[in-house]
Design a protein around this motif. Structure first.
Motif, PDB file in Angstrom:
ATOM      1  N   VAL A   1       0.850  -1.185   0.000  1.00 41.48           N
ATOM      2  CA  VAL A   1       0.000   0.000   0.000  1.00 41.48           C
ATOM      3  C   VAL A   1       0.887   1.237   0.000  1.00 41.48           C
ATOM      4  N   ASP A   2       0.258   2.399  -0.122  1.00 41.64           N
ATOM      5  CA  ASP A   2       1.029   3.641  -0.155  1.00 41.64           C
ATOM      6  C   ASP A   2       1.658   3.968   1.194  1.00 41.64           C
ATOM      7  N   ARG A   3       0.894   3.712   2.278  1.00 39.56           N
ATOM      8  CA  ARG A   3       1.442   3.900   3.629  1.00 39.56           C
ATOM      9  C   ARG A   3       0.879   2.812   4.529  1.00 39.56           C
ATOM     10  N   GLU A   4       1.735   2.242   5.356  1.00 40.05           N
ATOM     11  CA  GLU A   4       1.327   1.179   6.270  1.00 40.05           C
ATOM     12  C   GLU A   4       1.624   1.616   7.699  1.00 40.05           C
ATOM     13  N   PHE A   5       0.670   1.338   8.597  1.00 43.58           N
ATOM     14  CA  PHE A   5       0.789   1.738   9.996  1.00 43.58           C
ATOM     15  C   PHE A   5       0.607   0.514  10.882  1.00 43.58           C
ATOM     16  N   ALA A   6       1.380   0.454  11.968  1.00 45.02           N
ATOM     17  CA  ALA A   6       1.280  -0.666  12.905  1.00 45.02           C
ATOM     18  C   ALA A   6       0.330  -0.374  14.049  1.00 45.02           C
ATOM     19  N   GLY A   7      -0.002   0.902  14.255  1.00 47.91           N
ATOM     20  CA  GLY A   7      -0.861   1.267  15.381  1.00 47.91           C
ATOM     21  C   GLY A   7      -1.842   2.361  15.024  1.00 47.91           C
ATOM     22  N   VAL A   8      -2.949   2.399  15.765  1.00 51.78           N
ATOM     23  CA  VAL A   8      -4.003   3.386  15.513  1.00 51.78           C
ATOM     24  C   VAL A   8      -3.487   4.803  15.732  1.00 51.78           C
ATOM     25  N   ALA A   9      -2.740   5.009  16.799  1.00 51.72           N
ATOM     26  CA  ALA A   9      -2.289   6.360  17.137  1.00 51.72           C
ATOM     27  C   ALA A   9      -1.446   6.965  16.019  1.00 51.72           C
ATOM     28  N   ASP A  10      -0.539   6.161  15.455  1.00 57.84           N
ATOM     29  CA  ASP A  10       0.310   6.679  14.376  1.00 57.84           C
ATOM     30  C   ASP A  10      -0.521   7.024  13.143  1.00 57.84           C
ATOM     31  N   LEU A  11      -1.518   6.211  12.847  1.00 59.67           N
ATOM     32  CA  LEU A  11      -2.365   6.507  11.691  1.00 59.67           C
ATOM     33  C   LEU A  11      -3.159   7.792  11.911  1.00 59.67           C
TER      34      LEU A  11
END
Length: 246
Positions: free
Chosen positions: A222-232
């Motif tokens: 994907v264009d951006r991947e996040f491991a946690g809700v807060a970072d997203l």
């Protein structure tokens, strides 16, 4: 303003949806409880594959798709990436890290249902925590096994299976009590990651029980991947949030 389509159905997705303003859309496949405390719009139902989703993105002027579906929802994730490619819309994904085995764990990794059944042959009282898939196989239970299948919604028990309706998060004490009462000799799980359902693995470790673990599918880039809700949430434009003026 960038209009967001959030593909959800998980607890993490609901956390994101609660932060979105009314211009944005939270999409659910139709299973599970529909939240009633959101400011954003809620859409229930499928899109008709990647082509239908691409048409929806264009017709609704969606400028960003966030895939916060379950780590095993591989088809939905693939459709989202393909639709975003066609519609020329960026695709972000929330992909929580998988659980990792710890000292004392006995994980037996399998790739599919057939491998799972083969690995299960030596056991008598499994606890299934895979979601709904085992419900399609209740008439295939060997005569020496009794299954407990934990799912979100109620279903009738059978002579060889107990269907346990329960929603996480699950506590350590609660899982300990369940395991002691039911006498499980193996746990069957997806490697979903996150804290909400991890207690079963700790109890299996405490009791020396094997875990038959279904491997995660390979998901598209994907264009951006996040491991946690807060970072997203930190990466979202300020106008996306529910407390902003829209």
């Amino acid at each position: 303003m960038t209009r967001i389509l959030l593909l959800g159905g998980t607890g993490d997705a609901q956390k994101i949806a609660r932060q979105l303003g009314r211009a944005h859309v939270y999409s659910l496949a139709g299973l599970g409880k529909v939240p009633d405390d959101l400011k954003c719009a809620v859409r229930v139902g499928g899109f008709g594959g990647s082509e239908g989703l691409a048409r929806y993105l264009a017709s609704e002027a969606i400028g960003l798709v966030i895939d916060a579906t379950h780590p095993y929802a591989a088809r939905i994730s693939a459709n989202a990436v393909e639709a975003c490619r066609v519609a020329k819309v960026p695709c972000w994904a929330l992909r929580r890290p998988a659980w990792q085995p710890q000292a004392g764990d006995d994980w037996r990794m399998v790739d599919d249902w057939n491998g799972l059944i083969d690995a299960l042959a030596a056991f008598r009282r499994p606890l299934f925590t895979l979601g709904r898939e085992p419900l399609a196989h209740l008439d295939e239970i060997p005569p020496y096994q009794f299954w407990t299948v934990r799912v979100l919604d109620s279903h009738p028990d059978t002579a060889r299976a107990r269907i346990l309706a329960a929603r996480g998060p699950f506590t350590l004490d609660g899982e300990r009590a369940l395991f002691a009462l039911q006498g499980f000799d193996v746990v069957v799980s997806k490697n979903s990651g996150g804290a909400a359902t991890e207690a079963k693995l700790e109890v299996a470790r405490e009791r020396g029980l094997p875990v038959i673990m279904l491997r995660r599918p390979v998901l598209p880039d994907v264009d951006r991947e996040f491991a946690g809700v807060a970072d997203l949430l930190d990466a979202l434009p300020p106008q996306a949030h529910a407390d902003s003026a829209q």
